[in-house]
Motif scaffolding. Structure first.
Motif, PDB file in Angstrom:
ATOM      1  N   MET A   1      51.685  29.529  35.456  1.00  0.00           N
ATOM      2  CA  MET A   1      51.470  30.081  34.119  1.00  0.00           C
ATOM      3  C   MET A   1      50.121  30.792  34.065  1.00  0.00           C
ATOM      4  N   VAL A   2      50.129  32.061  33.698  1.00  0.00           N
ATOM      5  CA  VAL A   2      48.891  32.824  33.583  1.00  0.00           C
ATOM      6  C   VAL A   2      48.585  33.076  32.112  1.00  0.00           C
ATOM      7  N   MET A   3      47.310  32.905  31.768  1.00  0.00           N
ATOM      8  CA  MET A   3      46.895  32.998  30.378  1.00  0.00           C
ATOM      9  C   MET A   3      45.694  33.919  30.241  1.00  0.00           C
ATOM     10  N   ASP A   4      45.545  34.432  29.025  1.00  0.00           N
ATOM     11  CA  ASP A   4      44.473  35.378  28.723  1.00  0.00           C
ATOM     12  C   ASP A   4      43.622  34.831  27.579  1.00  0.00           C
ATOM     13  N   ILE A   5      42.509  35.478  27.341  1.00  0.00           N
ATOM     14  CA  ILE A   5      41.676  35.195  26.165  1.00  0.00           C
ATOM     15  C   ILE A   5      41.577  36.493  25.389  1.00  0.00           C
ATOM     16  N   ASP A  13      52.038  43.581  18.815  1.00  0.00           N
ATOM     17  CA  ASP A  13      51.121  43.501  19.958  1.00  0.00           C
ATOM     18  C   ASP A  13      51.489  42.354  20.888  1.00  0.00           C
ATOM     19  N   LEU A  14      51.884  41.235  20.312  1.00  0.00           N
ATOM     20  CA  LEU A  14      52.208  40.071  21.134  1.00  0.00           C
ATOM     21  C   LEU A  14      53.512  40.252  21.904  1.00  0.00           C
ATOM     22  N   LYS A  15      54.431  41.013  21.368  1.00  0.00           N
ATOM     23  CA  LYS A  15      55.647  41.339  22.116  1.00  0.00           C
ATOM     24  C   LYS A  15      55.304  42.138  23.377  1.00  0.00           C
ATOM     25  N   LEU A  16      54.403  43.098  23.212  1.00  0.00           N
ATOM     26  CA  LEU A  16      53.976  43.891  24.362  1.00  0.00           C
ATOM     27  C   LEU A  16      53.192  43.025  25.341  1.00  0.00           C
ATOM     28  N   PHE A  17      52.381  42.144  24.814  1.00  0.00           N
ATOM     29  CA  PHE A  17      51.596  41.222  25.632  1.00  0.00           C
ATOM     30  C   PHE A  17      52.514  40.386  26.531  1.00  0.00           C
ATOM     31  N   LYS A  18      53.589  39.870  25.951  1.00  0.00           N
ATOM     32  CA  LYS A  18      54.538  39.082  26.740  1.00  0.00           C
ATOM     33  C   LYS A  18      55.252  39.960  27.773  1.00  0.00           C
ATOM     34  N   LYS A  19      55.588  41.177  27.379  1.00  0.00           N
ATOM     35  CA  LYS A  19      56.253  42.104  28.291  1.00  0.00           C
ATOM     36  C   LYS A  19      55.377  42.402  29.504  1.00  0.00           C
ATOM     37  N   PHE A  20      54.070  42.285  29.320  1.00  0.00           N
ATOM     38  CA  PHE A  20      53.123  42.540  30.402  1.00  0.00           C
ATOM     39  C   PHE A  20      52.835  41.283  31.223  1.00  0.00           C
ATOM     40  N   ASN A  21      53.802  40.377  31.214  1.00  0.00           N
ATOM     41  CA  ASN A  21      53.817  39.240  32.158  1.00  0.00           C
ATOM     42  C   ASN A  21      52.734  38.186  31.916  1.00  0.00           C
ATOM     43  N   TRP A  22      52.425  37.924  30.653  1.00  0.00           N
ATOM     44  CA  TRP A  22      51.546  36.808  30.309  1.00  0.00           C
ATOM     45  C   TRP A  22      52.387  35.679  29.732  1.00  0.00           C
ATOM     46  N   ASN A  23      51.978  34.444  30.003  1.00  0.00           N
ATOM     47  CA  ASN A  23      52.701  33.274  29.494  1.00  0.00           C
ATOM     48  C   ASN A  23      52.079  32.680  28.241  1.00  0.00           C
ATOM     49  N   GLY A  24      50.820  33.004  27.996  1.00  0.00           N
ATOM     50  CA  GLY A  24      50.138  32.455  26.831  1.00  0.00           C
ATOM     51  C   GLY A  24      48.728  33.003  26.747  1.00  0.00           C
ATOM     52  N   PHE A  25      47.994  32.529  25.740  1.00  0.00           N
ATOM     53  CA  PHE A  25      46.639  33.034  25.558  1.00  0.00           C
ATOM     54  C   PHE A  25      45.826  32.098  24.666  1.00  0.00           C
ATOM     55  N   VAL A  26      44.532  32.269  24.748  1.00  0.00           N
ATOM     56  CA  VAL A  26      43.614  31.615  23.813  1.00  0.00           C
ATOM     57  C   VAL A  26      43.280  32.643  22.752  1.00  0.00           C
ATOM     58  N   TYR A  27      43.695  32.362  21.520  1.00  0.00           N
ATOM     59  CA  TYR A  27      43.344  33.247  20.410  1.00  0.00           C
ATOM     60  C   TYR A  27      41.994  32.781  19.878  1.00  0.00           C
ATOM     61  N   TYR A  28      40.966  33.617  20.048  1.00  0.00           N
ATOM     62  CA  TYR A  28      39.640  33.185  19.624  1.00  0.00           C
ATOM     63  C   TYR A  28      39.138  33.984  18.428  1.00  0.00           C
ATOM     64  N   GLN A  29      38.256  33.356  17.681  1.00  0.00           N
ATOM     65  CA  GLN A  29      37.549  33.994  16.584  1.00  0.00           C
ATOM     66  C   GLN A  29      36.064  33.682  16.748  1.00  0.00           C
ATOM     67  N   TYR A  30      35.216  34.562  16.257  1.00  0.00           N
ATOM     68  CA  TYR A  30      33.789  34.261  16.268  1.00  0.00           C
ATOM     69  C   TYR A  30      33.500  33.181  15.238  1.00  0.00           C
ATOM     70  N   CYS A  31      32.496  32.391  15.524  1.00  0.00           N
ATOM     71  CA  CYS A  31      32.214  31.221  14.688  1.00  0.00           C
ATOM     72  C   CYS A  31      31.933  31.597  13.240  1.00  0.00           C
ATOM     73  N   GLU A  32      31.344  32.784  13.018  1.00  0.00           N
ATOM     74  CA  GLU A  32      31.005  33.181  11.653  1.00  0.00           C
ATOM     75  C   GLU A  32      32.241  33.447  10.802  1.00  0.00           C
ATOM     76  N   THR A 202      44.721  30.832  37.164  1.00  0.00           N
ATOM     77  CA  THR A 202      45.359  29.607  36.676  1.00  0.00           C
ATOM     78  C   THR A 202      44.366  28.581  36.117  1.00  0.00           C
ATOM     79  N   THR A 203      43.077  28.854  36.230  1.00  0.00           N
ATOM     80  CA  THR A 203      42.078  27.890  35.758  1.00  0.00           C
ATOM     81  C   THR A 203      42.094  27.733  34.244  1.00  0.00           C
ATOM     82  N   LEU A 204      42.273  28.820  33.508  1.00  0.00           N
ATOM     83  CA  LEU A 204      42.264  28.749  32.042  1.00  0.00           C
ATOM     84  C   LEU A 204      43.356  27.814  31.540  1.00  0.00           C
ATOM     85  N   ARG A 205      44.538  27.890  32.132  1.00  0.00           N
ATOM     86  CA  ARG A 205      45.629  26.997  31.715  1.00  0.00           C
ATOM     87  C   ARG A 205      45.239  25.537  31.893  1.00  0.00           C
TER      88      ARG A 205
END
Length: 229
Positions: A1-5, A13-32, A202-205
């Motif tokens: 499983m490969v993941m992105d940040i 956008d997420l449909k295209l993201f999956k089409k580009f062979n990603w299995n998941g991701f970390v959805y991040y926001q800035y602390c503020e 694979t480390t992020l997963r």
């Protein structure tokens, strides 16, 4: 499983993201601007697309005390706590904290890579991953991009020597900045050997699964669980 940040937050956008062979991701926001409700919205979209999503926060701080306070505030709210690097004191303090998962862009606005052998060793001891931010590289021009690649190579060399975790991210924010996971691996192959590039992918997963496990109500700490009869 490969993941992105990244910060992708709509279905197109997420449909295209999956089409580009990603299995998941970390959805991040800035602390503020952090909002758990926003994460839940993205999580619902990701679930429909069969993508695994984790909650992340990226912390900006100028002083150690400020960083410590913000890490404590968000540690129990998010799966992944990232610290935006650049300031050498913040870089060092971040890699000495067990509650930090990723030191992001340690070379930000610097004339060096932001990591030396001391910081690499601390990061290894506390299992704080060093980020290779592909999106940050693409924002650079000509000479600056070449220098950024040198910084990446230096940090990867130190990380491999001291067994420091490394993660790679596209840091994409819309459909025009999404990259194929195969292209990211090909990019890593130009910097390190193939076996190490796969380890990075694979480390992020593994980090996410570890933090997800710790957030279970019955887990006291890693390896210690409350079992109800």
């Amino acid at each position: 499983m490969v993941m992105d940040i990244n910060t992708l937050n709509n279905e197109e956008d997420l449909k295209l993201f999956k089409k580009f062979n990603w299995n998941g991701f970390v959805y991040y926001q800035y602390c503020e601007d952090f909002s758990k409700d926003k994460y839940y919205e993205v999580s619902e979209i990701a679930k429909r697309l069969n993508l695994k999503v984790y909650c992340g926060v990226k912390i900006r701080a100028e002083k150690k005390k400020e960083l410590r306070k913000k890490v404590k505030k968000f540690r129990d709210k998010c799966h992944i706590v990232m610290v935006e690097g650049g300031n050498l004191d913040i870089n060092r303090y971040a890699v000495e904290m067990h509650d930090v998962d990723i030191l992001s862009t340690p070379e930000l606005n610097r004339l060096d890579s932001g990591i030396d052998h001391v910081l690499a060793r601390f990061a290894s001891e506390h299992r704080v991953a060093i980020e290779i931010n592909f999106g940050y590289l693409l924002k650079k021009d000509a000479y600056e991009r070449a220098r950024q690649l040198i910084f990446f190579r230096r940090n990867l060399k130190l990380a491999k020597k001291y067994d420091t975790p490394v993660v790679v991210s596209t840091d994409c924010y819309d459909k025009y900045t999404i990259k194929n996971s195969y292209d990211i691996r090909a990019f890593l192959n130009t910097l390190v050997d193939r076996e190490y590039s796969w380890k990075i992918l694979t480390t992020l997963r593994k980090i996410c699964e570890y933090r997800e496990y710790l957030m279970n109500d019955n887990v006291v700490r890693y390896g210690v669980e409350i079992i109800k009869e």
